[in-house]
Design a protein around this motif. Structure first.
Motif, PDB file in Angstrom:
ATOM      1  N   PHE A 172       0.829  -1.205   0.000  1.00 37.52           N
ATOM      2  CA  PHE A 172       0.000   0.000   0.000  1.00 37.52           C
ATOM      3  C   PHE A 172       0.865   1.256   0.000  1.00 37.52           C
ATOM      4  N   GLY A 173       2.007   1.215   0.704  1.00 35.83           N
ATOM      5  CA  GLY A 173       2.891   2.377   0.728  1.00 35.83           C
ATOM      6  C   GLY A 173       3.427   2.722  -0.654  1.00 35.83           C
ATOM      7  N   VAL A 174       3.823   1.704  -1.433  1.00 34.58           N
ATOM      8  CA  VAL A 174       4.322   1.948  -2.787  1.00 34.58           C
ATOM      9  C   VAL A 174       3.190   2.452  -3.679  1.00 34.58           C
ATOM     10  N   THR A 175       2.014   1.857  -3.549  1.00 34.97           N
ATOM     11  CA  THR A 175       0.869   2.319  -4.342  1.00 34.97           C
ATOM     12  C   THR A 175       0.534   3.767  -4.035  1.00 34.97           C
ATOM     13  N   ARG A 176       0.568   4.131  -2.757  1.00 40.27           N
ATOM     14  CA  ARG A 176       0.250   5.522  -2.385  1.00 40.27           C
ATOM     15  C   ARG A 176       1.333   6.471  -2.891  1.00 40.27           C
ATOM     16  N   ALA A 177       2.590   6.022  -2.931  1.00 43.63           N
ATOM     17  CA  ALA A 177       3.661   6.850  -3.469  1.00 43.63           C
ATOM     18  C   ALA A 177       3.424   7.159  -4.939  1.00 43.63           C
ATOM     19  N   HIS A 178       3.014   6.158  -5.706  1.00 45.31           N
ATOM     20  CA  HIS A 178       2.702   6.377  -7.114  1.00 45.31           C
ATOM     21  C   HIS A 178       1.536   7.351  -7.268  1.00 45.31           C
ATOM     22  N   ARG A 179       0.527   7.207  -6.447  1.00 45.97           N
ATOM     23  CA  ARG A 179      -0.628   8.108  -6.538  1.00 45.97           C
ATOM     24  C   ARG A 179      -0.244   9.538  -6.199  1.00 45.97           C
ATOM     25  N   LEU A 180       0.609   9.724  -5.171  1.00 48.18           N
ATOM     26  CA  LEU A 180       1.026  11.059  -4.788  1.00 48.18           C
ATOM     27  C   LEU A 180       1.821  11.720  -5.915  1.00 48.18           C
ATOM     28  N   ALA A 181       2.739  10.986  -6.510  1.00 43.53           N
ATOM     29  CA  ALA A 181       3.533  11.552  -7.595  1.00 43.53           C
ATOM     30  C   ALA A 181       2.663  11.883  -8.804  1.00 43.53           C
ATOM     31  N   ALA A 182       1.750  10.992  -9.148  1.00 42.73           N
ATOM     32  CA  ALA A 182       0.893  11.235 -10.308  1.00 42.73           C
ATOM     33  C   ALA A 182      -0.028  12.425 -10.083  1.00 42.73           C
ATOM     34  N   ALA A 183      -0.515  12.596  -8.869  1.00 46.45           N
ATOM     35  CA  ALA A 183      -1.440  13.692  -8.581  1.00 46.45           C
ATOM     36  C   ALA A 183      -0.782  15.050  -8.732  1.00 46.45           C
ATOM     37  N   HIS A 184       0.549  15.110  -8.588  1.00 52.93           N
ATOM     38  CA  HIS A 184       1.255  16.389  -8.669  1.00 52.93           C
ATOM     39  C   HIS A 184       2.186  16.461  -9.877  1.00 52.93           C
ATOM     40  N   ASP A 185       1.976  15.581 -10.838  1.00 59.09           N
ATOM     41  CA  ASP A 185       2.765  15.578 -12.077  1.00 59.09           C
ATOM     42  C   ASP A 185       4.266  15.513 -11.805  1.00 59.09           C
ATOM     43  N   VAL A 186       4.647  14.705 -10.834  1.00 55.80           N
ATOM     44  CA  VAL A 186       6.053  14.489 -10.498  1.00 55.80           C
ATOM     45  C   VAL A 186       6.462  13.117 -11.023  1.00 55.80           C
ATOM     46  N   ARG A 187       7.566  13.069 -11.720  1.00 57.21           N
ATOM     47  CA  ARG A 187       8.013  11.805 -12.289  1.00 57.21           C
ATOM     48  C   ARG A 187       8.524  10.881 -11.191  1.00 57.21           C
ATOM     49  N   LEU A 188       8.074   9.654 -11.219  1.00 54.91           N
ATOM     50  CA  LEU A 188       8.527   8.633 -10.269  1.00 54.91           C
ATOM     51  C   LEU A 188       9.128   7.491 -11.061  1.00 54.91           C
ATOM     52  N   THR A 189      10.364   7.175 -10.759  1.00 56.81           N
ATOM     53  CA  THR A 189      11.063   6.060 -11.390  1.00 56.81           C
ATOM     54  C   THR A 189      11.349   5.015 -10.325  1.00 56.81           C
ATOM     55  N   GLU A 190      11.016   3.781 -10.637  1.00 53.33           N
ATOM     56  CA  GLU A 190      11.155   2.707  -9.660  1.00 53.33           C
ATOM     57  C   GLU A 190      12.207   1.713 -10.136  1.00 53.33           C
ATOM     58  N   TYR A 191      13.165   1.433  -9.265  1.00 50.32           N
ATOM     59  CA  TYR A 191      14.183   0.427  -9.542  1.00 50.32           C
ATOM     60  C   TYR A 191      14.052  -0.686  -8.513  1.00 50.32           C
ATOM     61  N   ALA A 192      14.074  -1.914  -8.991  1.00 53.59           N
ATOM     62  CA  ALA A 192      13.895  -3.061  -8.106  1.00 53.59           C
ATOM     63  C   ALA A 192      15.097  -3.983  -8.199  1.00 53.59           C
ATOM     64  N   GLY A 193      15.678  -4.288  -7.047  1.00 54.11           N
ATOM     65  CA  GLY A 193      16.680  -5.330  -6.988  1.00 54.11           C
ATOM     66  C   GLY A 193      15.990  -6.678  -6.938  1.00 54.11           C
ATOM     67  N   ARG A 194      16.375  -7.577  -7.831  1.00 57.55           N
ATOM     68  CA  ARG A 194      15.632  -8.838  -7.985  1.00 57.55           C
ATOM     69  C   ARG A 194      16.299 -10.024  -7.304  1.00 57.55           C
ATOM     70  N   ARG A 195      17.334  -9.777  -6.543  1.00 59.70           N
ATOM     71  CA  ARG A 195      18.027 -10.875  -5.864  1.00 59.70           C
ATOM     72  C   ARG A 195      17.245 -11.319  -4.634  1.00 59.70           C
ATOM     73  N   ALA A 196      17.184 -12.625  -4.434  1.00 55.40           N
ATOM     74  CA  ALA A 196      16.510 -13.142  -3.249  1.00 55.40           C
ATOM     75  C   ALA A 196      17.329 -12.894  -1.988  1.00 55.40           C
ATOM     76  N   GLU A 197      18.650 -12.964  -2.105  1.00 52.02           N
ATOM     77  CA  GLU A 197      19.527 -12.711  -0.960  1.00 52.02           C
ATOM     78  C   GLU A 197      19.618 -11.206  -0.719  1.00 52.02           C
ATOM     79  N   PRO A 198      19.242 -10.723   0.472  1.00 53.48           N
ATOM     80  CA  PRO A 198      19.264  -9.269   0.719  1.00 53.48           C
ATOM     81  C   PRO A 198      20.620  -8.619   0.470  1.00 53.48           C
ATOM     82  N   LEU A 199      21.721  -9.288   0.836  1.00 57.07           N
ATOM     83  CA  LEU A 199      23.037  -8.713   0.605  1.00 57.07           C
ATOM     84  C   LEU A 199      23.275  -8.449  -0.876  1.00 57.07           C
ATOM     85  N   HIS A 200      22.897  -9.394  -1.714  1.00 63.91           N
ATOM     86  CA  HIS A 200      23.148  -9.246  -3.146  1.00 63.91           C
ATOM     87  C   HIS A 200      22.244  -8.182  -3.757  1.00 63.91           C
ATOM     88  N   ALA A 201      21.017  -8.071  -3.285  1.00 66.78           N
ATOM     89  CA  ALA A 201      20.154  -6.983  -3.747  1.00 66.78           C
ATOM     90  C   ALA A 201      20.751  -5.635  -3.365  1.00 66.78           C
TER      91      ALA A 201
END
Length: 439
Positions: free
Chosen positions: A389-418
């Protein structure tokens, strides 16, 4: 203003990179391997811990302190990890005849918490080894009965103090030889003429973090797989290949990210402690390497803490296409840019291993560095996968104010490697942004 043409000119990048930051980052993987080998030779492999310490305190400054913060993020609730920043500073007179003042960090001071005692472990890490405050901290910990581990250059005052307080000394691995680099005074002028506040080696983080993780893995503080640190070095090598200077901007994720952040005030949001540690590191590197301010924050707190940025002059109220703006005399206005860092764990194919950088993540059946496994990926805005819900609300906040939001995701299962892949990518991006902006 960003010089886009410089990003696609490897020769110009080398000329602009006076202190060889790109070369230092490219050697991060080798530096991790060397640090692990020297730590074993120093006695870490012979360590037979009698249980886990009650708390691990990590003292240092700059990237040494960042390493402690990353350890705390990786340890989570398994163990108590407390980074110890400096609490005071005092002038330090020079003992030689040089006219320049002593380095400011030499006069920093640290203080142990009142509860620290025989059940706790103090890890001191320094790239210079000349901080009097760290020497005093080691003596204070010894007087209280704490176990002490010191990472410092061999022959430095801190390394010699480690022997006096019966600490385990681990050598600090410096950057590769740059004997033909420009003179130091050129670098100081390039950094604003502050000789007592020199720029830090951008890859020093890995020389601090590698022995720290090897130690805490041995003690059971961080629940890491047996080959996690070897894979870390491989991931750093793979990122260096993807982000190399002669890779075109459209194929180089670090150059693309640098161009995206040009002319903006970045809000570096993160979901989870691992991504939060990467966001904090990126903010520090943007300030150090690119001279750019950035605000880092963890979701969901960042939504309320940074809400006012969207309703102020940097949000939708600033019109970049103002018809009456003088486009010759007035610089382009700054705007917000949200960069959201996350760790997303995806199902690996049946039978896929987790032992190397080419086998952890979707479609990672090939060798390290193949396109199927390109490190942290930019998440499309219309991505249909579940979000918190926090990520969804972040997208909504950025879209409501015409602010560009870029999301990068680390796809490693091991937290250290991500964490490693997110930090390596953003480190390169900060250096590229700084080089292109100063040209």
């Amino acid at each position: 203003m960003l010089d886009d043409t410089l990003l696609d000119d490897p020769a110009a990048l080398r000329r602009a990179d006076h202190d060889r930051a790109l070369l230092a980052l490219a050697g991060s993987g080798a530096r991790v391997r060397t640090a692990l080998r020297l730590a074993e030779a120093a006695g870490l492999d012979r360590l037979r811990p009698d249980g886990r310490p009650r708390a691990v305190l990590v003292a240092g400054h700059g990237s040494a302190l960042t390493a402690g913060e990353m350890l705390a993020a990786l340890a989570g609730t398994v163990s108590l990890v407390v980074p110890l920043p400096p609490t005071d500073a005092a002038p330090v007179p020079r003992t030689d005849r040089a006219t320049a003042p002593a380095v400011f960090t030499a006069g920093l001071a640290w203080q142990l918490p009142g509860w620290a005692g025989p059940l706790d472990l103090l890890v001191i890490s320094s790239a210079a080894g000349g901080e009097r405050g760290l020497v005093a901290l080691a003596e204070q910990a010894y007087a209280r009965g704490c176990a002490v581990v010191v990472t410092a250059p061999e022959g430095s005052p801190l390394a010699e103090a480690a022997l006096q307080v019966r600490a385990l000394p681990l050598p600090f691995v410096p950057s590769a030889d740059t004997s033909d680099a420009p003179a130091a005074d050129d670098g100081e002028r390039g950094r604003g003429g502050e000789p007592d506040l020199p720029a830090e080696d951008p890859a020093a983080l890995w020389a601090h973090l590698a022995p720290l993780l090897a130690l805490t893995q041995k003690l059971g503080v961080t629940p890491l797989p047996y080959d996690a640190l070897a894979v870390t070095a491989d991931l750093l090598d793979a990122t260096a290949v993807r982000c190399r200077p002669d890779a075109a901007a459209y194929t180089n994720p670090a150059k693309s990210l640098a161009a995206r952040l040009a002319g903006t005030v970045p809000l570096l949001w993160a979901e989870g402690p691992v991504a939060g540690a990467a966001a904090g590191r990126f903010a520090a590197q943007l300030a150090e390497r690119a001279g750019r301010p950035a605000l880092a924050g963890l979701l969901p707190q960042a939504l309320t803490a940074h809400r006012g940025m969207f309703t102020g002059q940097l949000g939708a109220g600033a019109d970049p296409d103002d018809f009456f703006r003088d486009r010759v005399e007035e610089p382009d206005p700054l705007h917000l840019q949200v960069l959201l860092l996350r760790q997303t764990v995806e199902e690996a194919p049946a039978g896929a291993g987790q032992s190397g950088p080419g086998s952890a993540g979707p479609g990672s059946g090939g060798a390290p560095g193949e396109e199927e496994d390109g490190g942290p990926a930019e998440v499309p805005a219309d991505d249909a996968r579940p979000r918190s819900f926090g990520v969804t609300r972040a997208h909504r906040l950025a879209a409501a104010h015409d602010v560009r939001l870029t999301e990068y995701a680390g796809r490693r299962a091991e937290p250290l490697h991500a964490l490693v892949e997110l930090v390596a990518l953003t480190d390169f991006a900060a250096v590229y942004l700084g080089l292109a902006a100063q040209s």
